[in-house]
Design a protein around this motif. Sequence first.
Motif, mmCIF file in Angstrom:
data_model
loop_
_atom_site.group_PDB
_atom_site.id
_atom_site.type_symbol
_atom_site.label_atom_id
_atom_site.label_comp_id
_atom_site.label_asym_id
_atom_site.label_seq_id
_atom_site.Cartn_x
_atom_site.Cartn_y
_atom_site.Cartn_z
ATOM 1 N N ARG A 195 0.836 -1.199 0.000
ATOM 2 C CA ARG A 195 0.000 0.000 0.000
ATOM 3 C C ARG A 195 0.875 1.254 0.000
ATOM 4 N NH1 ARG A 195 -4.994 -1.662 0.267
ATOM 5 N NH2 ARG A 195 -5.541 -3.580 1.383
ATOM 6 N N ARG A 196 0.398 2.261 -0.712
ATOM 7 C CA ARG A 196 1.123 3.532 -0.838
ATOM 8 C C ARG A 196 2.559 3.291 -1.273
ATOM 9 N NH1 ARG A 196 -1.552 7.913 1.057
ATOM 10 N NH2 ARG A 196 0.345 9.093 1.462
ATOM 11 N N ALA A 197 2.707 2.425 -2.284
ATOM 12 C CA ALA A 197 4.033 2.226 -2.869
ATOM 13 C C ALA A 197 4.554 3.543 -3.428
ATOM 14 C CB ALA A 197 3.972 1.166 -3.963
ATOM 15 N N MET A 198 3.625 4.420 -3.778
ATOM 16 C CA MET A 198 3.960 5.778 -4.208
ATOM 17 C C MET A 198 2.793 6.688 -3.871
ATOM 18 S SD MET A 198 5.787 8.121 -5.475
ATOM 19 C CE MET A 198 5.593 9.720 -6.274
ATOM 20 N N SER A 199 3.102 7.925 -3.502
ATOM 21 C CA SER A 199 2.071 8.946 -3.273
ATOM 22 C C SER A 199 2.741 10.310 -3.385
ATOM 23 C CB SER A 199 1.429 8.778 -1.887
ATOM 24 O OG SER A 199 2.400 8.898 -0.861
ATOM 25 N N GLY A 200 1.918 11.347 -3.509
ATOM 26 C CA GLY A 200 2.449 12.705 -3.603
ATOM 27 C C GLY A 200 2.448 13.237 -5.024
ATOM 28 N N ASN A 201 3.265 14.244 -5.279
ATOM 29 C CA ASN A 201 3.310 14.884 -6.596
ATOM 30 C C ASN A 201 3.914 13.977 -7.646
ATOM 31 O OD1 ASN A 201 2.333 17.603 -6.022
ATOM 32 N ND2 ASN A 201 4.187 17.856 -4.805
ATOM 33 N N ALA A 202 3.360 14.024 -8.853
ATOM 34 C CA ALA A 202 3.992 13.393 -10.006
ATOM 35 C C ALA A 202 5.022 14.367 -10.573
ATOM 36 C CB ALA A 202 2.947 13.052 -11.067
ATOM 37 N N ALA A 203 6.026 13.840 -11.245
ATOM 38 C CA ALA A 203 7.023 14.712 -11.880
ATOM 39 C C ALA A 203 6.341 15.572 -12.947
ATOM 40 C CB ALA A 203 8.123 13.870 -12.508
ATOM 41 N N ILE A 204 6.759 16.820 -13.032
ATOM 42 C CA ILE A 204 6.131 17.741 -13.991
ATOM 43 C C ILE A 204 7.078 18.899 -14.278
ATOM 44 C CG2 ILE A 204 5.025 19.201 -12.249
ATOM 45 C CD1 ILE A 204 2.550 19.270 -14.099
ATOM 46 N N GLN A 205 6.903 19.524 -15.442
ATOM 47 C CA GLN A 205 7.645 20.733 -15.773
ATOM 48 C C GLN A 205 6.662 21.889 -15.929
ATOM 49 O OE1 GLN A 205 10.780 20.476 -18.764
ATOM 50 N NE2 GLN A 205 10.694 18.234 -18.644
ATOM 51 N N ARG A 206 7.084 23.062 -15.460
ATOM 52 C CA ARG A 206 6.267 24.277 -15.570
ATOM 53 C C ARG A 206 7.127 25.401 -16.134
ATOM 54 N NH1 ARG A 206 6.020 22.353 -10.448
ATOM 55 N NH2 ARG A 206 4.119 21.294 -9.733
ATOM 56 N N PRO A 207 7.434 25.350 -17.424
ATOM 57 C CA PRO A 207 8.273 26.405 -18.011
ATOM 58 C C PRO A 207 7.632 27.779 -17.834
ATOM 59 C CG PRO A 207 8.100 24.534 -19.492
ATOM 60 C CD PRO A 207 7.101 24.304 -18.404
ATOM 61 N N PRO A 208 8.443 28.820 -17.601
ATOM 62 C CA PRO A 208 7.890 30.167 -17.392
ATOM 63 C C PRO A 208 7.251 30.731 -18.655
ATOM 64 C CG PRO A 208 10.283 30.259 -17.564
ATOM 65 C CD PRO A 208 9.917 28.808 -17.519
ATOM 66 N N ASN A 209 6.416 31.732 -18.453
ATOM 67 C CA ASN A 209 5.774 32.463 -19.553
ATOM 68 C C ASN A 209 4.920 31.551 -20.439
ATOM 69 O OD1 ASN A 209 7.163 34.864 -18.734
ATOM 70 N ND2 ASN A 209 8.988 34.102 -19.814
ATOM 71 N N SER A 210 4.370 30.491 -19.855
ATOM 72 C CA SER A 210 3.494 29.553 -20.585
ATOM 73 C C SER A 210 4.159 29.025 -21.854
ATOM 74 C CB SER A 210 2.168 30.243 -20.942
ATOM 75 O OG SER A 210 1.463 30.593 -19.769
ATOM 76 N N SER A 211 5.483 28.812 -21.798
ATOM 77 C CA SER A 211 6.226 28.378 -22.978
ATOM 78 C C SER A 211 6.328 26.853 -23.104
ATOM 79 C CB SER A 211 7.639 28.975 -22.948
ATOM 80 O OG SER A 211 8.331 28.559 -21.784
ATOM 81 N N GLY A 212 5.719 26.121 -22.189
ATOM 82 C CA GLY A 212 5.757 24.665 -22.245
ATOM 83 C C GLY A 212 4.806 24.104 -23.282
ATOM 84 N N TYR A 213 4.842 22.785 -23.417
ATOM 85 C CA TYR A 213 4.000 22.122 -24.420
ATOM 86 C C TYR A 213 3.372 20.870 -23.796
ATOM 87 C CZ TYR A 213 2.440 20.400 -28.965
ATOM 88 O OH TYR A 213 1.671 19.972 -30.019
ATOM 89 N N PRO A 214 2.166 20.997 -23.257
ATOM 90 C CA PRO A 214 1.557 19.867 -22.567
ATOM 91 C C PRO A 214 0.858 18.855 -23.474
ATOM 92 C CG PRO A 214 0.139 21.770 -22.388
ATOM 93 C CD PRO A 214 1.380 22.231 -23.100
ATOM 94 N N LYS A 215 0.685 19.163 -24.742
ATOM 95 C CA LYS A 215 -0.053 18.251 -25.626
ATOM 96 C C LYS A 215 0.736 16.967 -25.878
ATOM 97 C CE LYS A 215 -2.585 21.854 -28.132
ATOM 98 N NZ LYS A 215 -2.884 22.421 -29.466
ATOM 99 N N GLY A 216 0.035 15.836 -25.820
ATOM 100 C CA GLY A 216 0.639 14.556 -26.157
ATOM 101 C C GLY A 216 1.644 14.072 -25.121
ATOM 102 N N TRP A 217 2.291 12.961 -25.470
ATOM 103 C CA TRP A 217 3.264 12.336 -24.574
ATOM 104 C C TRP A 217 4.662 12.448 -25.157
ATOM 105 C CZ3 TRP A 217 1.147 11.367 -20.095
ATOM 106 C CH2 TRP A 217 -0.201 10.977 -20.021
ATOM 107 N N PRO A 218 5.690 12.476 -24.319
ATOM 108 C CA PRO A 218 7.066 12.531 -24.838
ATOM 109 C C PRO A 218 7.439 11.235 -25.552
ATOM 110 C CG PRO A 218 7.072 12.172 -22.468
ATOM 111 C CD PRO A 218 5.644 12.470 -22.842
ATOM 112 N N ALA A 219 8.312 11.343 -26.554
ATOM 113 C CA ALA A 219 8.765 10.157 -27.282
ATOM 114 C C ALA A 219 9.568 9.235 -26.373
ATOM 115 C CB ALA A 219 9.612 10.576 -28.477
ATOM 116 N N LYS A 220 10.309 9.840 -25.459
ATOM 117 C CA LYS A 220 11.111 9.056 -24.510
ATOM 118 C C LYS A 220 10.868 9.568 -23.092
ATOM 119 C CE LYS A 220 14.842 7.782 -27.681
ATOM 120 N NZ LYS A 220 16.308 7.807 -27.924
ATOM 121 N N PRO A 221 9.854 9.055 -22.428
ATOM 122 C CA PRO A 221 9.582 9.507 -21.060
ATOM 123 C C PRO A 221 10.718 9.126 -20.119
ATOM 124 C CG PRO A 221 8.294 7.560 -21.565
ATOM 125 C CD PRO A 221 8.937 7.987 -22.847
ATOM 126 N N GLY A 222 10.916 9.959 -19.114
ATOM 127 C CA GLY A 222 11.923 9.663 -18.104
ATOM 128 C C GLY A 222 11.391 8.705 -17.051
#
Length: 218
Positions: free
Chosen positions: A60-87
């Motif tokens: 139980r609770r093998a994992m909990s809390g925040n998922a990894a994420i990026q929040r580039p400034p000035n809304s310059s990130g790209y949330p659409k779709g999935w990365p070709a090579k996830p970390g």
Amino acid sequence: MLINKLLHVAIVALLLSGCTSANSESLPYDAWRLGFFAPDYMEVWIETADVIDMQGNVYRRAMSGNAAIQRPPNSSGYPKGWPAKPGWGKGKYVKGADLPKTIYVRWQSMVEPQTYKMAISISDSTREIMRKGEKTFCAADGKWITGYRKAIVVGLAPGGIAKVWVVGPCLTPIEVTRVKAEIDPRGPYEGESGGKHRPLSAVSKAYVEKFGVPYGSW
């Protein structure tokens, strides 16, 4: 009576040692890892990720809390779709466990906000991939190694969409399944927070207010 008790203890000890041996023999490494990530700005809070391994043991609770994420400034990130090579995502090693049979996840998608739950069934073919060693060259240290895809990485997106990969050091990630979760009618924290989800960060809130949530891209 004493003999019977001693015999019972001996049998239980033997069974436990047999389970330990079975666990260690099925893994060519010390432990496998469970990690999570979310698309840019699409913040996720994992209430719990519970694992049932192939021996029927529950973690139980093998994992909990925040998922990894990026929040580039000035809304310059790209949330659409999935990365070709996830970390590897943010996560933990599930120590002492055999390879997983089922992973249960309950999480909050904070941009909506909504609470989801799902069961991820891990197939025999996925476990075989995780057991299989593969010769690969690691550019980071300039060495050839026998690598293993010993990590399960789960991407969590709005709408209850989850995609699953197995990954390993210096190896190409392999996508193994996609799951559509269901809404948990109890709401966040199994109904114990009065319907209140965790707050969204100012950076993510600014992106969503400007561009919205890219449903359908995951």
